[in-house]
Design a protein around this motif. Structure first.
Motif, mmCIF file in Angstrom:
data_model
loop_
_atom_site.group_PDB
_atom_site.id
_atom_site.type_symbol
_atom_site.label_atom_id
_atom_site.label_comp_id
_atom_site.label_asym_id
_atom_site.label_seq_id
_atom_site.Cartn_x
_atom_site.Cartn_y
_atom_site.Cartn_z
ATOM 1 N N HIS A 1 78.213 15.433 -37.168
ATOM 2 C CA HIS A 1 79.119 15.450 -35.416
ATOM 3 C C HIS A 1 77.209 14.761 -34.349
ATOM 4 C CE1 HIS A 1 81.999 16.888 -37.967
ATOM 5 N NE2 HIS A 1 80.871 17.836 -38.502
ATOM 6 N N ARG A 2 76.633 14.992 -34.628
ATOM 7 C CA ARG A 2 76.139 15.008 -33.600
ATOM 8 C C ARG A 2 75.264 13.580 -33.041
ATOM 9 N NH1 ARG A 2 72.378 19.886 -33.916
ATOM 10 N NH2 ARG A 2 73.643 21.706 -34.246
ATOM 11 N N SER A 3 74.848 12.882 -32.241
ATOM 12 C CA SER A 3 73.678 12.096 -31.621
ATOM 13 C C SER A 3 72.793 12.954 -31.079
ATOM 14 C CB SER A 3 74.707 11.416 -31.093
ATOM 15 O OG SER A 3 74.109 10.036 -30.668
ATOM 16 N N ALA A 4 71.864 12.189 -31.192
ATOM 17 C CA ALA A 4 69.987 11.805 -30.873
ATOM 18 C C ALA A 4 69.810 10.800 -29.767
ATOM 19 C CB ALA A 4 69.450 12.665 -31.096
ATOM 20 N N LEU A 5 69.164 10.914 -28.532
ATOM 21 C CA LEU A 5 67.910 9.554 -27.734
ATOM 22 C C LEU A 5 67.742 8.642 -28.414
ATOM 23 C CD1 LEU A 5 66.238 11.833 -25.370
ATOM 24 C CD2 LEU A 5 68.269 11.084 -24.860
ATOM 25 N N LEU A 6 66.284 8.520 -29.896
ATOM 26 C CA LEU A 6 66.039 7.164 -29.931
ATOM 27 C C LEU A 6 66.290 7.731 -32.088
ATOM 28 C CD1 LEU A 6 63.175 7.868 -28.210
ATOM 29 C CD2 LEU A 6 64.985 6.851 -27.960
ATOM 30 N N GLY A 7 66.998 6.436 -32.386
ATOM 31 C CA GLY A 7 66.792 6.114 -33.612
ATOM 32 C C GLY A 7 65.310 6.571 -34.452
ATOM 33 N N PHE A 8 64.547 6.470 -35.649
ATOM 34 C CA PHE A 8 63.378 6.860 -35.830
ATOM 35 C C PHE A 8 63.259 5.281 -37.218
ATOM 36 C CE2 PHE A 8 64.776 10.540 -37.324
ATOM 37 C CZ PHE A 8 65.244 11.071 -38.844
ATOM 38 N N VAL A 9 64.720 5.457 -38.497
ATOM 39 C CA VAL A 9 64.996 5.336 -39.244
ATOM 40 C C VAL A 9 66.613 3.830 -39.619
ATOM 41 C CG1 VAL A 9 65.258 7.130 -40.789
ATOM 42 C CG2 VAL A 9 64.344 4.940 -42.039
#
Length: 273
Positions: free
Chosen positions: A207-215
């Motif tokens: 249910h969450r998002s975050a600042l940066l994608g890594f894969v």
């Protein structure tokens, strides 16, 4: 206090009055708990409540994250450990789920584990059949992890069979995501060094998002999560070609395993060890 930390994963602040009503306790009790979290450097006290340290993107300390969703993390760790064959090289990041996975791997033989997590490494230190390779780098105390160019240089010259990486959020457009740029960079390098990459995280992260994608989705082999993950999103990831394994946590298990506290080692501790 765990509920407060969960709320501040997705909100900027919480109020004393709402917490008092939600838990049917006095506002004095709530203020005391918020004060304790503030003294541990996990929240900032404001008038009438508390706020996240980084405006809704707070990074909760490793010790307290260890106590959240414990049974789900253990079930995920058991399932992920079953995917690891003896004689392989695997990468683990510095997430708490990776720590539980490290505990499950202790009985494996002829295994090489590459990690940037100091507590992940200590969990495997006594395992006779496992060689631990720390990436090196600069210490991040909040996560007990090593980040920076030294770690990425090691990973660029390493070939790893499988990687198991935690995440703070995910989406089909951005893949797996995390908060701290240094952690994201080391996760990216781990993913690039691995033949197969698996996300390991509990159902709250869906249910969450975050600042940066890594894969991204195209690089991700699979996800191991628990049965609380939303069925519609699980189906969407499977439709995108990502294997999603869901596990049922065991209720009423043992209390959380406390990692060796490398930050507070005393001469007495060293003598006892």
């Amino acid at each position: 206090m765990q509920h407060v930390l969960r709320l501040l994963e997705t909100r900027d602040y919480v109020q004393v009055t709402e917490l008092s009503q939600a838990f049917a306790v006095s506002e004095v009790t709530v203020r005391g708990d918020l004060g304790q979290l503030a003294r541990q450097g996990l929240v900032a006290r404001i008038r009438g409540g508390a706020r996240a340290l980084q405006h809704g993107q707070s990074e909760v300390g490793f010790d307290l994250r260890m106590r959240l969703e414990v049974e789900a993390k253990r079930a995920i760790a058991r399932a992920a450990a079953d995917m690891v064959n003896e004689g392989e090289a695997v990468a683990l990041d510095a997430s708490t789920t990776a720590y539980y996975l490290a505990l499950e791997l202790c009985s494996k033989k002829e295994l090489v584990v590459v990690t940037n997590g100091l507590l992940v490494a200590t969990a495997l230190a006594d395992a006779p059949g496992i060689t631990v390779l720390l990436t090196g780098g600069v210490l991040r105390l909040s996560a007990m992890s090593l980040v920076g160019d030294l770690g990425t240089d090691v990973l660029r010259t390493t070939r790893i069979n499988k990687g198991f990486l935690g995440a703070r959020g995910l989406s089909l457009s951005r893949g797996l995501m995390d908060l701290n740029p240094d952690e994201v960079r080391i996760k990216q390098e781990m993913a690039e060094a691995c033949d197969r990459v698996y996300g390991i995280f509990d159902g709250t992260k869906w249910h969450r998002s975050a600042l940066l994608g890594f894969v991204g989705v195209e690089k991700l082999t699979g996800i191991v999560t628990d049965s609380s993950a939303p069925a519609s999103e699980v189906d969407a990831w499977r439709a995108a070609g990502v294997e999603v394994i869901t596990v049922d946590p065991r209720p009423g298990g043992a209390p959380p395993v406390r990692p060796r506290d490398l930050r507070r080692t005393t001469p007495t501790d060293e003598a006892a060890a």
